[in-house]
Design a protein around this motif. Sequence first.
Motif, PDB file in Angstrom:
ATOM      1  N   VAL A   1       2.997  -1.132  -5.491  1.00 51.28           N
ATOM      2  CA  VAL A   1       2.402  -2.380  -5.964  1.00 51.28           C
ATOM      3  C   VAL A   1       2.422  -2.434  -7.490  1.00 51.28           C
ATOM      4  CG1 VAL A   1       0.206  -3.624  -6.176  1.00 51.28           C
ATOM      5  CG2 VAL A   1       0.983  -2.820  -3.933  1.00 51.28           C
TER       6      VAL A   1
ATOM      7  N   HIS B   1       6.102  -2.984  -8.853  1.00 52.62           N
ATOM      8  CA  HIS B   1       6.949  -4.059  -8.341  1.00 52.62           C
ATOM      9  C   HIS B   1       7.480  -4.935  -9.481  1.00 52.62           C
ATOM     10  CE1 HIS B   1       8.547  -6.927  -5.518  1.00 52.62           C
ATOM     11  NE2 HIS B   1       7.875  -7.907  -6.086  1.00 52.62           N
TER      12      HIS B   1
ATOM     13  N   THR C   1      -3.311 -10.453  -9.291  1.00 50.34           N
ATOM     14  CA  THR C   1      -2.754 -10.389  -7.932  1.00 50.34           C
ATOM     15  C   THR C   1      -2.500  -8.949  -7.524  1.00 50.34           C
ATOM     16  OG1 THR C   1      -1.687 -12.541  -8.203  1.00 50.34           O
ATOM     17  CG2 THR C   1      -0.839 -11.119  -6.454  1.00 50.34           C
ATOM     18  N   LYS C   2      -1.955  -8.159  -8.424  1.00 48.67           N
ATOM     19  CA  LYS C   2      -1.690  -6.756  -8.105  1.00 48.67           C
ATOM     20  C   LYS C   2      -2.988  -5.961  -7.990  1.00 48.67           C
ATOM     21  CE  LYS C   2       3.019  -6.184  -9.881  1.00 48.67           C
ATOM     22  NZ  LYS C   2       3.915  -5.332 -10.695  1.00 48.67           N
TER      23      LYS C   2
ATOM     24  N   GLU D   1      -5.827  -7.060  -6.921  1.00 54.95           N
ATOM     25  CA  GLU D   1      -6.390  -7.382  -5.613  1.00 54.95           C
ATOM     26  C   GLU D   1      -5.630  -6.657  -4.506  1.00 54.95           C
ATOM     27  OE1 GLU D   1      -8.657  -8.915  -2.546  1.00 54.95           O
ATOM     28  OE2 GLU D   1      -9.051  -8.692  -4.698  1.00 54.95           O
ATOM     29  N   ARG D   2      -4.317  -6.553  -4.646  1.00 59.76           N
ATOM     30  CA  ARG D   2      -3.541  -5.823  -3.642  1.00 59.76           C
ATOM     31  C   ARG D   2      -3.909  -4.338  -3.625  1.00 59.76           C
ATOM     32  NH1 ARG D   2       2.368  -8.708  -4.754  1.00 59.76           N
ATOM     33  NH2 ARG D   2       1.943 -10.605  -3.530  1.00 59.76           N
TER      34      ARG D   2
ATOM     35  N   ARG E   1      -6.864  -3.139  -4.308  1.00 60.93           N
ATOM     36  CA  ARG E   1      -8.150  -3.057  -3.604  1.00 60.93           C
ATOM     37  C   ARG E   1      -7.940  -3.105  -2.090  1.00 60.93           C
ATOM     38  NH1 ARG E   1      -9.621  -7.661  -6.980  1.00 60.93           N
ATOM     39  NH2 ARG E   1     -10.428  -6.966  -9.004  1.00 60.93           N
ATOM     40  N   LEU E   2      -7.047  -3.999  -1.662  1.00 57.59           N
ATOM     41  CA  LEU E   2      -6.793  -4.138  -0.229  1.00 57.59           C
ATOM     42  C   LEU E   2      -6.097  -2.901   0.330  1.00 57.59           C
ATOM     43  CD1 LEU E   2      -5.664  -7.886  -0.151  1.00 57.59           C
ATOM     44  CD2 LEU E   2      -7.832  -6.942   0.674  1.00 57.59           C
ATOM     45  N   LEU E   3      -5.218  -2.295  -0.455  1.00 58.01           N
ATOM     46  CA  LEU E   3      -4.584  -1.057  -0.007  1.00 58.01           C
ATOM     47  C   LEU E   3      -5.608   0.072   0.107  1.00 58.01           C
ATOM     48  CD1 LEU E   3      -1.224  -1.042  -2.003  1.00 58.01           C
ATOM     49  CD2 LEU E   3      -1.519  -1.304   0.471  1.00 58.01           C
TER      50      LEU E   3
ATOM     51  N   LEU F   1       1.130  -4.544   5.275  1.00 61.91           N
ATOM     52  CA  LEU F   1       0.137  -4.287   4.230  1.00 61.91           C
ATOM     53  C   LEU F   1       0.424  -5.161   3.013  1.00 61.91           C
ATOM     54  CD1 LEU F   1      -0.015  -0.393   4.454  1.00 61.91           C
ATOM     55  CD2 LEU F   1      -1.524  -2.070   5.541  1.00 61.91           C
ATOM     56  N   PRO F   2      -0.610  -5.493   2.237  1.00 58.33           N
ATOM     57  CA  PRO F   2      -0.432  -6.401   1.099  1.00 58.33           C
ATOM     58  C   PRO F   2       0.511  -5.856   0.041  1.00 58.33           C
ATOM     59  CG  PRO F   2      -2.607  -5.363   1.051  1.00 58.33           C
ATOM     60  CD  PRO F   2      -2.009  -5.048   2.388  1.00 58.33           C
ATOM     61  N   GLY F   3       1.516  -6.673  -0.310  1.00 57.40           N
ATOM     62  CA  GLY F   3       2.435  -6.303  -1.373  1.00 57.40           C
ATOM     63  C   GLY F   3       3.520  -5.326  -0.971  1.00 57.40           C
TER      64      GLY F   3
END
Length: 323
Positions: free
Chosen positions: A147, A150, A200-201, A203-204, A206-208, A237-239
């Motif tokens: 992430v 990227h 955006t990254k 937040e990704r 955090r989600l990971l 998974l996000p991203g």
Amino acid sequence: MTAIAITPRGPFSLAASMRFLEGFTPAGYRDASDGRVLRLAFPADDGHSTVSAEVGQAQNSEGTVQANVTVHTGSPGKDRMGTESAESNGMSAVRAQLARILSLDVDGSGFPRLAEDDPVVAGLIAAYPGLRPVCFHSPYEAAAWAVIGHRVRMVQAAAIKARIAEHHGHRVAVAGQWLHSFPTPLVLRGLGRVPGLPETKVERLRLLADAALAGDLDAARLRAMPVEDALAHLRTLPGIGPFSAELILIRGAGHPDVFPCHERRLHASMVDAYGLGDPDASDAHRLAGIADHWAPYRSWVALLLRTRREAKAGPAARGRSVR
């Protein structure tokens, strides 16, 4: 501190691993000693503690790898933290994680036999004796790197990752040097603004972290699944797209037998190594057919091919985008 020992099955060189890490941008590894000790600090697979390890390899006794390992608990950002005993923390899990990082959890005794029928593989094994893939510390950390990195240059991504570790990870002393571990998922899920990283990254990430805590990035689970199922799961998974999913499975979970279908630089290295000059030479399906002969070590040969390409390209190649 707990001493552990791992006896490699098949050829293994810790010195080769250290040389590889020094050129592996995501690791940011720099050794200030005589090159005999590998210093590591990383979030444990349990999701809440941090491991520091001082790793060496004996020159006898079949090259046994020896490590002094400490498991740290408590709040990050402090020089002194609590430690847990081997019994209470499950040192067997830490030992398994360390073995996975160094690809010592795989029986490599059959790897040299690949050279018997493939001159390209024979040349790679001769050029990089004892080199096995050195993995990210976990699928979680590999996903975070995917992430962060990227569509940016690797050196820029590595600097951002290092800042996150410095500001949010544990600071631990390993064999006379201070290291910063990447933050555990419990810490990363509360990550705030990161200079140089779009929201955006963040937040990704955090989600990971949530996904890691939920078991969606468990290395053993990923390796137990059929490869295509594991890759499909990771892409949810996000991203995480196709390239990143392969990265996480191969270099995060340490799967030894996956051909990267989305790694264009590897494909270019194969075309060069095997002398494939026709217009369809870089077709991923055709190259995967060649790689079938590398089983059950497709990931390992792919790493050697990539290492060969980067050695020929020089240091400047390491600063390119991860894509």
